[in-house]
Design an enzyme around this catalytic site. Structure first.
Site, PDB file in Angstrom:
ATOM      1  N   ASP A 293       0.771  -1.250   0.000  1.00  0.00           N
ATOM      2  CA  ASP A 293       0.000   0.000   0.000  1.00  0.00           C
ATOM      3  C   ASP A 293       0.803   1.303   0.000  1.00  0.00           C
ATOM      4  OD1 ASP A 293       0.787  -0.667   2.573  1.00  0.00           O
ATOM      5  OD2 ASP A 293      -1.189  -0.563   3.487  1.00  0.00           O
ATOM      6  N   GLU A 387     -11.278  -7.098   8.234  1.00  0.00           N
ATOM      7  CA  GLU A 387      -9.883  -7.090   7.783  1.00  0.00           C
ATOM      8  C   GLU A 387      -9.738  -7.679   6.384  1.00  0.00           C
ATOM      9  OE1 GLU A 387      -8.088  -4.919   9.058  1.00  0.00           O
ATOM     10  OE2 GLU A 387      -6.452  -5.971  10.002  1.00  0.00           O
ATOM     11  N   GLU A 405      -8.426   3.974   7.099  1.00  0.00           N
ATOM     12  CA  GLU A 405      -8.250   4.163   5.653  1.00  0.00           C
ATOM     13  C   GLU A 405      -9.534   4.583   4.943  1.00  0.00           C
ATOM     14  OE1 GLU A 405      -6.828   1.851   7.375  1.00  0.00           O
ATOM     15  OE2 GLU A 405      -4.700   1.922   6.878  1.00  0.00           O
TER      16      GLU A 405
HETATM   17  C1  DMJ Z   1      -1.550   3.027   9.628  1.00  0.00           C
HETATM   18  O1  DMJ Z   1      -0.620   2.823  10.629  1.00  0.00           O
HETATM   19  C2  DMJ Z   1      -0.882   3.520   8.385  1.00  0.00           C
HETATM   20  O2  DMJ Z   1      -1.847   4.166   7.635  1.00  0.00           O
HETATM   21  C3  DMJ Z   1      -0.218   2.449   7.580  1.00  0.00           C
HETATM   22  O3  DMJ Z   1       0.274   2.898   6.356  1.00  0.00           O
HETATM   23  C4  DMJ Z   1      -1.104   1.268   7.334  1.00  0.00           C
HETATM   24  N1  DMJ Z   1      -2.308   1.355   8.044  1.00  0.00           N
HETATM   25  C5  DMJ Z   1      -2.290   1.730   9.405  1.00  0.00           C
HETATM   26  C6  DMJ Z   1      -3.690   1.855   9.947  1.00  0.00           C
HETATM   27  O4  DMJ Z   1      -4.559   0.939   9.423  1.00  0.00           O
END
Ligand code: DMJ
Length: 932
Positions: A293, A387, A405
């Site tokens: 991501d 999830e 998100e």
């Molecule tokens: C956060 O700690 C950050 O956004 C990270 O990039 C991935 N997602 C978590 C929260 O879900």
């Protein structure tokens, strides 16, 4: 209309614009469309927006206040037991604990949220606390990625806003870059992680001892995730540019350069994990969620912050590949990097919910609206985004750790479209959080979105991100004390000022290592989105894209299933029946292969079947394969039904909980089935003897109540009979293994005694020791404790809520909750002899069809769906495409990409099919290790 005002996106930026202009303009693009909307969903009044903004503030106070009161200086709050989570003092949760470095994580992660939410005074106090209390030199092994995004990012975000406030002249006048000095100290602590030949960082580091020293207890890892290595540039570049120490930006650039070089050259995709020494892809599946991501996010944002064209070129190259292979609007599905037309999964993870927000930044609004809408429908179905969920929108992994998100994407979509629909979405998020996740001592993660049960966990990102995005969604410009457009959000929503792009820029010039001349960039966008083009005279633009997806979740049809059911009805049968299948029979394996069904031996001895219709020898074989899988799913689910039951919920409904604390409970294979009957509600009473293994000596105490019994010393069924005979209306068995918890142990089911248990009429549930002690502590504190036993937590009783509001105890709610947790547990002592219980303790996804080879079991979770659900959806709406069409489509798609494959004739030699098969099996085996 914004965009028409001559500033920012309205006027095209010249090709290869000077980076400083691009940085400012790109950031402007995010906010320029807020007034585009003129009709469509009902506009929200200023009053309503303010009301919702105030609600967000109140919720933040509840979360932050409880953290500060009951957990600080610990890293995180445990909102059910109302105390701090201190690493080493709680049972290990594995990798997730690597975020905890005994550095008051939640406080640091919350710093800039305080300023965004206009809590300047609290910010000043919080900064003082960080400077006074936080030690970055602990002998703890932490994740480099998490420490970077949460702690380094938190300190830098705090510093950015501290200097902004100081400049304004009212607050922080004493501030002298102390947070920045801490950030620099932490930056140097992370640098040894980059001591690899590739320049990719080790995934973990010891804050005190670094890497590879014996006392460091780390440095032996070989792999890291792509996001772990590729999500450093914003924080590291900001640190370099704030301090002038160029080394940080150099290291982060080097890691990014290496990942770019290692991209799969024909697909331009990257895998999920990579070997930090050799650069080989370890996991070759590729998506936009877990593990990858923020690598993509940081390429685009590095361009925005640093103005370096190379980052945009890389981002656009990857984006093109994502849209070509992974994006199947509204879905985003993982594929193999070498065979990108081949889906690697039939489920999506919750982390990908950030992607629509990134698409807004990129200016690709249509797919952003589509994916966001699909996600919203999943949320409406389960209250939160599980999830992981399947392509037919069933829950795959039921947890939800209050991830931000989706709120993030909602905010950016609102900014881009100005459509009040997104305000309504935000309102729903707020309502669900208050209704289902709010507990007396904070907000608790959902252990299972299906039952509504909680986990004793409130991650720091909830404060860093969720409240920022929700507050900003409803805020007008004048509600924020600084101009948010002057900043960029890191992946943890920390704010970095865009003026960094013009500071200490020599680093980017000096160290851009890759050459890009080979890229054809004629298709690249060099301008930021122009809202006039995005919404040409059409204020209903976003709505018109959402409309066709209105029922995408409710009316979804599992792929490739419909025709199979029709075939069943017309009597067609696969050449090999599921019930006859033996995993050790070579002939059976041959048939499977022909049907495109892969067999994967899992490490735990189970066998997993996965079907790829496109790998079948012909379309007829593919159909047979689907029939076979369908039979197997039915067989498995039948056996699953016999052997496995879903989790249940114990909801505490009396004061001061009022239904807000929901404990995950294990079901029993006997007694009243709570999924078929109304829930059972009653006060609890401990049985005597506490183990419930003989006739109760206190029947008057348990009569008409829900009896608490300790696990051990006799069969569960025997306990149930004894409490039933004493007049109990239900029973809760509490685990005698001290410290056990549903946070760390798989679901536990209570088996019968091997005899007829029809005489047991009351419901029985099982609680691990930690959850059980929450009830026992409550009894000690409040004496009268009422609970609800059910298959799914019920909404809070309005009467209870009224009672709660008028209750004088309301003000001391937090205090009460603290008291619950702090009182010590007293239980009747029982002998700890070995238990004779016949228990079944297995993960929910594991199945063991009895007709199969004894050593094997089948887990068809990669395949689509529960057949009963299929019947319903198919018959009700009849809107699904049939298998022929799908196979045809698949065939066409595959032919597009691979001229060697065509249906009806075998043109792919068998050894190449086998080689492909092995590669898939390898990839799926890696996926087994997957953790979000
Ligand atoms: C956060 O700690 C950050 O956004 C990270 O990039 C991935 N997602 C978590 C929260 O879900």
């Amino acid at each position: 209309m914004s965009g028409a005002g001559g500033r920012g996106c309205g006027s095209p930026v010249p090709q290869r614009a000077p980076w400083s202009l691009v940085a400012a303009t790109a950031a402007f693009c995010l906010v320029s469309a807020t007034s585009v909307w003129t009709a469509g969903a009902e506009p929200m009044s200023r009053e309503e927006k303010q009301k919702l903004g105030n609600q967000v503030l109140e919720m933040f106070d509840h979360a932050y206040g409880n953290y500060m009161e009951h957990a600080y200086p610990a890293d995180e709050l445990m909102p059910l037991t109302c105390r701090g989570r201190v690493r080493g003092q709680e049972p290990s949760r594995g990798d997730v604990d690597d975020a905890l470095g005994k550095f008051s994580l939640t406080l640091i992660d919350s710093l800039d949220t305080l300023v965004v939410l206009n809590k300047t005074k609290e910010f000043e106090d919080a900064v003082r606390k960080v400077l006074r209390d936080v030690n970055l030199d602990n002998d703890v092994v932490v994740s480099v990625f998490e420490t970077n995004i949460r702690v380094l990012g938190g300190l830098l975000g705090g510093h950015s806003l501290a200097i902004m406030l100081k400049e304004k002249g009212e607050y922080m006048q004493w501030y002298n870059d102390e947070l920045l000095q801490m950030a620099k100290q932490l930056g140097y602590k992370l640098l040894p992680a980059f001591n690899t030949t590739s320049g990719l960082p080790y995934p973990r580091i010891n804050l005190k001892f670094g890497i590879r020293k014996p006392e460091a207890r780390t440095g032996t890892e070989t792999d890291t995730c792509t996001a772990c290595a590729g999500t450093l540039i914003l924080e590291f570049a900001a640190l370099s540019r704030f301090t002038g120490a160029t080394i940080f930006e150099e290291y982060a650039r080097k890691a990014l350069d290496f990942l770019w070089e290692k991209r799969q050259r024909s697909s331009n995709l990257v895998g999920v994990t990579i070997n930090i020494h050799t650069g080989d892809w370890v996991r070759k599946d590729s998506g936009v969620g877990a593990g990858i991501d923020s690598y993509y996010e940081y390429l685009l944002k590095a361009y925005v912050l640093l103005g370096d064209d190379s980052f945009l070129e890389r981002f656009n190259t990857h984006y093109d590949a994502i849209m070509r292979y992974i994006s199947q609007p509204p879905l985003l599905l993982d594929v193999h990097i070498h065979k990108p037309m081949l889906n690697a999964r039939t489920w999506m993870d919750a982390l990908l919910a950030f992607f629509p927000g990134l698409q807004v930044l990129k200016g690709d609004i249509r797919p952003a609206i589509e994916t966001h809408e699909m996600l919203y429908q999943v949320i409406k179905k389960h209250n939160f985004l599980p999830e992981a969920f399947t392509t037919d929108f069933r829950v795959h992994w039921a947890q939800h750790p209050l991830r931000p998100e989706f709120a993030e994407s909602t905010y950016f979509l609102y900014k881009a479209t100005g459509d009040p629909y997104y305000l309504e979405v935000g309102k729903t998020l707020i309502e669900n959080l208050n209704k289902y996740a709010r507990v007396p001592c904070g907000f608790a993660a959902m252990k299972d979105v299906r039952t509504g049960s909680h986990e004793d966990r409130m991650d720091s990102f909830f404060l860093a991100e969720m409240f920022k995005y929700l507050y900003l969604l409803f805020a007008d410009k004048e509600d924020i004390i600084f101009d948010i457009e002057d900043y960029i959000f890191t992946t943890e929503a920390h704010l970095l000022p865009l003026w960094l792009s013009t500071t200490n820029q020599s680093i980017s010039k000096k160290n851009t290592t890759s050459e890009y001349t080979e890229l054809d960039d004629s298709n690249f966008d060099w301008t930021c989105p122009n809202t006039q083009i995005l919404f040409p005279n059409d204020p209903l633009y976003a709505q018109s894209i959402r409309e066709p997806l209105k029922n995408v979740v409710d009316k979804s049809c599992p792929r490739g299933i419909i025709r199979v059911e029709e075939s069943f009805r017309s009597g067609a049968k696969p050449p090999l029946r599921a019930r006859d299948f033996m995993a050790t029979n070579p002939e059976h394996l041959e048939i499977l292969k022909k049907m495109g069904v892969s067999l994967i031996h899992l490490k735990d001895g189970r066998v997993q079947l996965v079907q790829h219709a496109i790998q079948a020898a012909s379309s007829i074989d593919a159909e047979d394969g689907l029939r076979f899988m369908q039979e197997m799913i039915e067989l498995s689910s039948q056996q699953q039904k016999e052997q496995q039951l879903p989790p249940r919920a114990v909801q505490i409904v009396s004061h001061p909980f009022f239904g807000r604390v929901v404990l995950t409970a294990g079901p029993a294979q006997f007694g009243l089935d709570l999924s078929k009957h109304k829930e059972t509600r009653g006060f609890v009473a401990s049985s005597k003897p506490y183990n419930g293994c003989s006739e109760l000596t206190n029947p008057e105490a348990v009569m008409g109540k829900i009896a608490l019994i300790q696990r051990g010393q006799c069969m569960f069924a025997e306990k149930a009979r004894n409490i039933q005979n004493a007049g109990a209306i239900g029973g809760i068995v509490i685990d005698d293994n001290e410290g056990s918890s549903s946070d760390t142990a798989p679901l536990f089911q209570m088996a019968g005694d091997g005899k007829d248990t029809d005489d047991i009429k009351i419901p029985m549930l099982f609680l691990f020791s930690k959850e059980g002690s929450i009830i026992l502590d409550a009894i000690r504190e409040y004496e009268e404790v009422e609970v609800l036993l059910s298959d799914k937590a019920k909404d809070r009783d309005p009467e209870m809520e009224n009672e709660e509001q008028s209750s004088p105890e309301n003000d001391s709610q937090n205090q009460s909750a603290e008291q619950v947790s702090s009182s010590s547990q007293e239980v009747d002592s029982v002998d700890q002899e070995s238990s004779e219980e016949n228990s079944l303790n297995s993960p929910p996804e594991s199945l063991s069809p009895a007709d199969m080879d004894n050593a094997a079991s089948i887990s068809p979770s990669e395949q689509t769906s529960n057949p009963t659900e299929n019947h319903e959806t198919t018959n009700l709406n009849g809107e699904c495409t049939d298998l022929d069409n799908q196979l045809q489509e698949q065939s066409e798609n595959e032919e597009d990409s691979n001229p060697n494959v065509s249906w009806g004739k075998k043109v792919q030699p068998i050894d190449s099919i086998l080689a492909d098969w092995n590669e898939d099996i390898e990839a799926f085996e890696m996926m087994e290790k997957d953790e979000l």
